[in-house]
Write a protein that holds these residues in place. Structure first.
Motif, PDB file in Angstrom:
ATOM      1  N   PRO A 201       0.816  -1.223   0.000  1.00  0.00           N
ATOM      2  CA  PRO A 201       0.000   0.000   0.000  1.00  0.00           C
ATOM      3  C   PRO A 201       0.839   1.258   0.000  1.00  0.00           C
ATOM      4  CG  PRO A 201      -0.032  -1.045   2.165  1.00  0.00           C
ATOM      5  CD  PRO A 201       0.657  -2.010   1.245  1.00  0.00           C
ATOM      6  N   VAL A 202       0.374   2.238  -0.738  1.00  0.00           N
ATOM      7  CA  VAL A 202       0.976   3.579  -0.757  1.00  0.00           C
ATOM      8  C   VAL A 202      -0.052   4.531  -0.142  1.00  0.00           C
ATOM      9  CG1 VAL A 202       1.862   5.426  -2.216  1.00  0.00           C
ATOM     10  CG2 VAL A 202       2.328   3.035  -2.803  1.00  0.00           C
ATOM     11  N   TYR A 203       0.409   5.434   0.712  1.00  0.00           N
ATOM     12  CA  TYR A 203      -0.515   6.262   1.497  1.00  0.00           C
ATOM     13  C   TYR A 203      -0.390   7.739   1.124  1.00  0.00           C
ATOM     14  CZ  TYR A 203      -0.474   2.056   4.414  1.00  0.00           C
ATOM     15  OH  TYR A 203      -0.543   0.765   4.865  1.00  0.00           O
ATOM     16  N   HIS A 204      -1.433   8.490   1.432  1.00  0.00           N
ATOM     17  CA  HIS A 204      -1.348   9.943   1.394  1.00  0.00           C
ATOM     18  C   HIS A 204      -2.365  10.513   2.378  1.00  0.00           C
ATOM     19  CE1 HIS A 204      -4.623  11.186  -1.799  1.00  0.00           C
ATOM     20  NE2 HIS A 204      -5.119  10.469  -0.849  1.00  0.00           N
ATOM     21  N   MET A 205      -2.405  11.855   2.459  1.00  0.00           N
ATOM     22  CA  MET A 205      -3.311  12.540   3.372  1.00  0.00           C
ATOM     23  C   MET A 205      -4.347  13.308   2.566  1.00  0.00           C
ATOM     24  SD  MET A 205      -0.409  14.010   5.992  1.00  0.00           S
ATOM     25  CE  MET A 205      -1.560  14.602   7.232  1.00  0.00           C
ATOM     26  N   HIS A 206      -5.591  13.205   2.984  1.00  0.00           N
ATOM     27  CA  HIS A 206      -6.649  14.012   2.383  1.00  0.00           C
ATOM     28  C   HIS A 206      -6.281  15.495   2.517  1.00  0.00           C
ATOM     29  CE1 HIS A 206     -10.579  15.958   1.985  1.00  0.00           C
ATOM     30  NE2 HIS A 206     -11.018  14.860   1.402  1.00  0.00           N
ATOM     31  N   GLY A 207      -6.690  16.288   1.550  1.00  0.00           N
ATOM     32  CA  GLY A 207      -6.329  17.701   1.538  1.00  0.00           C
ATOM     33  C   GLY A 207      -6.656  18.430   2.830  1.00  0.00           C
ATOM     34  N   LEU A 208      -7.854  18.189   3.373  1.00  0.00           N
ATOM     35  CA  LEU A 208      -8.245  18.859   4.610  1.00  0.00           C
ATOM     36  C   LEU A 208      -7.429  18.357   5.797  1.00  0.00           C
ATOM     37  CD1 LEU A 208     -12.128  18.973   4.213  1.00  0.00           C
ATOM     38  CD2 LEU A 208     -10.528  20.886   4.051  1.00  0.00           C
ATOM     39  N   ILE A 209      -7.093  17.076   5.776  1.00  0.00           N
ATOM     40  CA  ILE A 209      -6.260  16.520   6.842  1.00  0.00           C
ATOM     41  C   ILE A 209      -4.880  17.166   6.800  1.00  0.00           C
ATOM     42  CG2 ILE A 209      -5.172  14.416   7.706  1.00  0.00           C
ATOM     43  CD1 ILE A 209      -8.113  14.397   8.222  1.00  0.00           C
ATOM     44  N   HIS A 210      -4.355  17.337   5.588  1.00  0.00           N
ATOM     45  CA  HIS A 210      -3.046  17.972   5.448  1.00  0.00           C
ATOM     46  C   HIS A 210      -3.092  19.426   5.938  1.00  0.00           C
ATOM     47  CE1 HIS A 210       0.459  19.687   3.152  1.00  0.00           C
ATOM     48  NE2 HIS A 210       0.997  18.593   3.648  1.00  0.00           N
ATOM     49  N   GLU A 211      -4.182  20.121   5.651  1.00  0.00           N
ATOM     50  CA  GLU A 211      -4.338  21.485   6.150  1.00  0.00           C
ATOM     51  C   GLU A 211      -4.371  21.508   7.679  1.00  0.00           C
ATOM     52  OE1 GLU A 211      -7.491  23.784   4.457  1.00  0.00           O
ATOM     53  OE2 GLU A 211      -7.160  22.980   2.449  1.00  0.00           O
ATOM     54  N   LEU A 212      -5.021  20.506   8.250  1.00  0.00           N
ATOM     55  CA  LEU A 212      -5.063  20.419   9.715  1.00  0.00           C
ATOM     56  C   LEU A 212      -3.658  20.225  10.275  1.00  0.00           C
ATOM     57  CD1 LEU A 212      -6.600  20.136  12.415  1.00  0.00           C
ATOM     58  CD2 LEU A 212      -6.796  17.685  11.924  1.00  0.00           C
ATOM     59  N   ALA A 213      -2.872  19.344   9.631  1.00  0.00           N
ATOM     60  CA  ALA A 213      -1.502  19.115  10.090  1.00  0.00           C
ATOM     61  C   ALA A 213      -0.697  20.410  10.058  1.00  0.00           C
ATOM     62  CB  ALA A 213      -0.836  18.045   9.225  1.00  0.00           C
ATOM     63  N   GLN A 214      -0.882  21.211   9.012  1.00  0.00           N
ATOM     64  CA  GLN A 214      -0.171  22.485   8.931  1.00  0.00           C
ATOM     65  C   GLN A 214      -0.642  23.459  10.005  1.00  0.00           C
ATOM     66  OE1 GLN A 214      -0.990  23.310   4.728  1.00  0.00           O
ATOM     67  NE2 GLN A 214       1.182  22.954   4.265  1.00  0.00           N
ATOM     68  N   LEU A 215      -1.937  23.410  10.295  1.00  0.00           N
ATOM     69  CA  LEU A 215      -2.501  24.316  11.300  1.00  0.00           C
ATOM     70  C   LEU A 215      -1.929  24.032  12.679  1.00  0.00           C
ATOM     71  CD1 LEU A 215      -4.699  26.460  12.076  1.00  0.00           C
ATOM     72  CD2 LEU A 215      -6.217  24.504  12.498  1.00  0.00           C
ATOM     73  N   VAL A 216      -1.828  22.756  13.061  1.00  0.00           N
ATOM     74  CA  VAL A 216      -1.417  22.408  14.430  1.00  0.00           C
ATOM     75  C   VAL A 216       0.094  22.384  14.603  1.00  0.00           C
ATOM     76  CG1 VAL A 216      -3.517  21.076  14.790  1.00  0.00           C
ATOM     77  CG2 VAL A 216      -1.456  19.905  13.970  1.00  0.00           C
ATOM     78  N   SER A 217       0.845  22.565  13.497  1.00  0.00           N
ATOM     79  CA  SER A 217       2.307  22.475  13.586  1.00  0.00           C
ATOM     80  C   SER A 217       2.993  23.784  13.238  1.00  0.00           C
ATOM     81  CB  SER A 217       2.809  21.387  12.639  1.00  0.00           C
ATOM     82  OG  SER A 217       2.541  21.734  11.283  1.00  0.00           O
TER      83      SER A 217
END
Length: 581
Positions: A201-217
């Motif tokens: 399996p190859v993984y990625h992050m949903h766009g909104l999830i990625h935005e959340l990661a940027q917000l909290v970091s």
């Protein structure tokens, strides 16, 4: 614009009723649409609750949980019809099956913050319920580009390098990291869009999830895009960063990173980074706290000797570059855990003192095209767990016996240059049978062309549980090279092959020196090749081949002196005195 016209032209002749699913602005679809678009509506509150309940309550009975269900239905109303929000919230609630905790989530002020998009409060709440280590691991992913695809093992190795994974007794640190990853995957922070050529399996992050990661970091992680203003504020607490560029990186952009002397992660994502080489000296001098350095796909052709300034480095990737060798000074990076050299087609040699990497756990080499042999005494890397390729050398310290002490190897390993294994004693020194974590051959469905080993004298094929047939390519037929047949083979054994049904493709001169043939525990075998070609065969042992009907019609070779038939009822009856065979 011309490319867009080429792309859209097939859509104009689609069959009646053809549909295109678009997940972005409807203006794009309107350029090819022949009817009004159908807009998907948000989920109903009832459907949102159903998604939440599937995750939160699983197979639990709802008896006696009326109040919990009532609270859950109100939480569903706050999801705004978003399935992502419902599933994410639902993955939090199973750990909190107390009414007061569900009420606390329902009453959270995050639902009412006006600056958040509809789905964001649910995602933020889900993040808030993560443990501290999981929060760090998730936030770290903010430095990846949007829609970046990654492998599970690689992300875990990055977390390891940064010290995010908390020890748990004697449990392997990678296993703890895998648990972290699975936890985030279960909560929908990661997604599986597809599988690679190895069916992994190859993984990625949903766009909104990625935005959340940027917000909290925001305070500790940041992305910098090539060409951004050099007047950016200094992130005093910045620890993890990445540089994104569509073209060659500009020197001025790289110089900007020298102000972030506390960086622990520096990743470069670009198509061509040839200018990086010019500034590596300054980077190695100024970013001495780095634990992770990823220069993959940058086009660099060398690393500088000054890399030994990075005393804390634990993860280094130069995959998909033009690099030919690593500087000898790199052997002084005693803390290095992961070294990635995938798709380095020009790479020729590992450092002479590779044996100094006493903490190296993952050495990711290409199976083909690299190295003529392993460096001296690689067997001293006793922490090594990943070694996809081992190239057998001729000289002492580079031979197959170096594998003996690598008892922690896991997964797959490809051993090449087997012609340098000169005798059985050397082969046994590798002690592959005592490495319990290596992948077995049980899932292999095809035998490799072992005929390419012309000096092979003894071959024991064991526990290939998925193999159904042995066909002509096993002996080299149909291959492009001129090699044909096992010219030196004296003993051949097929053992514990529960699904092997057919063995065909054995021709004259394929095994001219075969003395012993053993077929044991192949209960589904119904067909075997003509054996009368085996002019040197002395001993034939057929054991536990329950449904094999008979020996080959052509009979057995005149050279045969011993025939053993055990636990093969049909065959045994035919071979009795007076039997059909």
């Amino acid at each position: 614009m011309s490319e867009w016209h080429v792309l859209r032209s097939p859509f104009s002749v689609g069959l009646h009723g053809s549909k295109i699913l678009v997940t972005r602005n409807s203006v794009v679809s309107s350029t090819v649409a022949t009817i009004d678009p159908h807009y998907l509506q948000p989920l109903s509150d009832e459907d949102c609750w159903e998604l939440i309940a599937q995750r939160a309550l699983s197979n639990r009975s709802l008896d006696g949980k009326e109040k919990l269900v009532a609270i859950g239905e109100k939480i569903a109303e706050k999801c705004g019809g978003s399935p992502l929000a419902a599933k994410t919230i639902g993955s939090v609630l199973p750990f909190k099956l107390v009414e007061s905790e569900w009420e606390a989530l329902l009453e959270s002020k995050l639902w009412d913050l006006p600056e958040y998009k509809t789905v964001f409060p649910a995602l933020r709440l889900s993040y808030n319920y993560l443990s501290a280590p999981l929060k760090r691991c998730f936030a770290y992913c903010s430095i990846f580009p949007h829609n970046y695809e990654f492998e599970k093992d690689d992300l875990v190795h990055l977390w390891m390098a940064e010290g995010f994974i908390q020890p748990q007794g004697l449990k392997r640190i990678e296993d703890i990291g895998n648990d972290y990853f699975d936890n985030l995957l279960w909560r929908y922070f990661f997604h599986v869009p597809h599988f690679d050529y190895l069916h992994q399996p190859v993984y990625h992050m949903h766009g909104l999830i990625h935005e959340l990661a940027q917000l909290v970091s925001t305070d500790i992680c940041f992305q910098m895009k090539d060409g951004m203003s050099p007047l950016l504020p200094i992130f005093r607490n910045a620890r993890h960063s990445s540089l994104l560029s569509q073209e060659d990186i500009q020197p001025m952009t790289l110089k900007m990173f020298q102000r972030y002397k506390g960086l622990r992660t520096f990743m470069v994502f670009c198509r061509n980074g040839s200018h990086i080489v010019e500034l590596l000296f300054d980077l190695f001098r100024n970013l001495q706290c780095l634990r992770v350095l990823n220069l993959s796909s940058t086009g660099i052709f060398e690393l500088l000797d000054s890399i030994d300034n990075l005393k804390h480095l634990r993860y280094l990737s130069v995959s998909k570059t033009n690099i030919k060798k690593l500087p000898e000074s790199i052997a002084y990076l005693y803390g290095l855990q992961t070294l990635k050299l995938q798709d380095c087609f020009n790479f020729l040699v590992l450092p002479k003192h590779t044996k100094n990497f006493i903490n190296l756990r993952h050495l990711d080499l290409d199976i083909k095209r690299q190295l003529s042999s392993m460096p001296l005494e690689v067997g001293k890397l006793t922490s090594l767990q990943t070694l996809h390729a081992f190239i057998v050398g001729k000289d002492a310290g580079c031979q197959i016996g170096e594998l003996q002490k690598l008892g922690n190897l896991r997964g797959r390993i490809c051993i090449t240059n087997l012609e340098n294994v000169v005798n059985l004693r050397d082969a046994k020194e590798a002690m592959l049978e005592k490495k319990p974590y290596l992948d077995s051959c049980q899932t292999c469905t095809v035998l490799p062309p072992l005929v390419l080993l012309p000096a092979l004298k003894s071959l024991h094929i064991y526990q290939m549980h998925s193999l159904v047939g042995v066909e002509h390519r096993f002996c080299g037929s149909g291959m492009d090279n001129m090699v044909r047949g096992f010219l030196s083979l004296e003993s051949l054994t097929f053992h514990d092959m529960p699904n092997l049904k057919v063995w065909t493709g054995l021709n004259a001169e394929d095994m001219p020196h075969l003395h012993q043939l053993i077929v044991v525990d192949c209960p589904k075998l119904v067909r075997q090749p003509s054996l009368h070609f085996l002019s040197s065969l002395i001993s034939l042992d057929m054991n536990q081949c329950h449904i094999l009907q008979s020996l080959p019609d052509e009979g057995l070779p005149d050279s045969l002196k011993t025939l053993f038939i055990l636990d093969s009822t049909i065959l045994k009856g035919r071979c009795r005195q007076g039997g059909a065979d």
